[in-house]
Design a protein around this motif. Structure first.
Motif, PDB file in Angstrom:
ATOM      1  N   ALA A 159     -28.097 -88.746  51.214  1.00 24.23           N
ATOM      2  CA  ALA A 159     -27.317 -89.547  50.573  1.00 24.23           C
ATOM      3  C   ALA A 159     -27.308 -90.674  50.211  1.00 24.23           C
ATOM      4  O   ALA A 159     -27.931 -91.368  50.877  1.00 24.23           O
ATOM      5  CB  ALA A 159     -26.184 -89.301  51.941  1.00 24.23           C
ATOM      6  N   CYS A 211     -24.398 -86.023  51.151  1.00 27.12           N
ATOM      7  CA  CYS A 211     -25.176 -84.692  49.642  1.00 27.12           C
ATOM      8  C   CYS A 211     -24.710 -83.966  49.774  1.00 27.12           C
ATOM      9  O   CYS A 211     -24.848 -82.721  51.034  1.00 27.12           O
ATOM     10  CB  CYS A 211     -26.328 -85.841  49.778  1.00 27.12           C
ATOM     11  N   CYS A 238     -26.283 -87.064  45.788  1.00 22.93           N
ATOM     12  CA  CYS A 238     -27.714 -87.533  46.778  1.00 22.93           C
ATOM     13  C   CYS A 238     -28.252 -88.817  45.837  1.00 22.93           C
ATOM     14  O   CYS A 238     -27.626 -89.161  45.402  1.00 22.93           O
ATOM     15  CB  CYS A 238     -28.388 -86.290  46.595  1.00 22.93           C
ATOM     16  N   GLU A 244     -26.196 -85.306  55.548  1.00 23.94           N
ATOM     17  CA  GLU A 244     -26.695 -86.785  54.779  1.00 23.94           C
ATOM     18  C   GLU A 244     -28.597 -87.126  54.989  1.00 23.94           C
ATOM     19  O   GLU A 244     -28.621 -88.381  54.193  1.00 23.94           O
ATOM     20  CB  GLU A 244     -26.576 -87.147  56.416  1.00 23.94           C
TER      21      GLU A 244
END
Length: 187
Positions: free
Chosen positions: A131, A139, A180, A161
């Motif tokens: 993320a 993400c 992301c 994450e």
């Protein structure tokens, strides 16, 4: 009452020009003046057709053939012009086939967006570091059948994450990514 010869009628006036006597027949030489040139023309046309094809078309013909016509005992000779060359032009219609779509040369996928497989991105295996740094690190990614936005378009998806790896198939319609870091092609 007496019967006698009928009274004579006075002559009637004639309207128009007086009748003409019939034309005398043409002498034989006048017909030959018309027939001979016509025969020469026909022979020249026939010679031109014969020179343009047939069994002997592989042989070379003389430059100027001589045509002889016999009419009424008199022999006439005329040098004929060679037959004109015939040029045949062939036209072909070519229909262009649609070219194959050029493959995208993208080795990375930005962290946010929806990307059509085959147009925007290549099928293959991609990896992200996870993320983006934000208040809520998240993400989200999804492999999609199409881009309609319907829930039924989702093949598979995930919320991560940290680092993750996914494989996008060539049969997938699209790939979606939100929040992301950049996806890098690894295979």
């Amino acid at each position: 009452m007496s019967f006698g010869p009928p009274p004579s009628t006075p002559p009637q006036p004639q309207w128009g020009p007086p009748p003409q006597p019939p034309a005398p027949p043409r002498p034989g030489w006048a017909r030959k003046r018309i027939v001979i040139p016509a025969a020469v023309v026909l022979l020249l046309v026939g010679a031109g057709i014969g020179a343009s094809g047939g069994e002997d078309s592989g042989k070379e013909a003389s430059a100027r053939p001589t045509v002889t016509v016999t009419a009424g005992g008199a022999e006439l000779k005329a040098d004929a012009e060679p037959a004109p060359e015939v040029t045949v032009t062939e036209t072909k219609t070519v229909t262009a086939k649609p070219s194959k779509k050029p493959e995208p040369k993208v080795a990375t996928i930005p962290g946010d967006g929806t990307f059509v497989v085959g147009d925007d991105i290549k099928a293959g295996t991609y990896k992200t570091a996870g993320a983006e740094d934000s208040v809520i690190p998240n993400c989200y990614w999804a492999r999609l059948k199409g881009t309609s936005g319907d829930f039924e378009d989702i093949i598979t998806n995930g919320n991560v994450e940290g680092p993750t790896t996914i494989t996008i198939s060539s049969s997938d319609g699209a790939f979606q990514s939100t929040g992301c870091k950049t996806w890098k092609k690894v295979g």
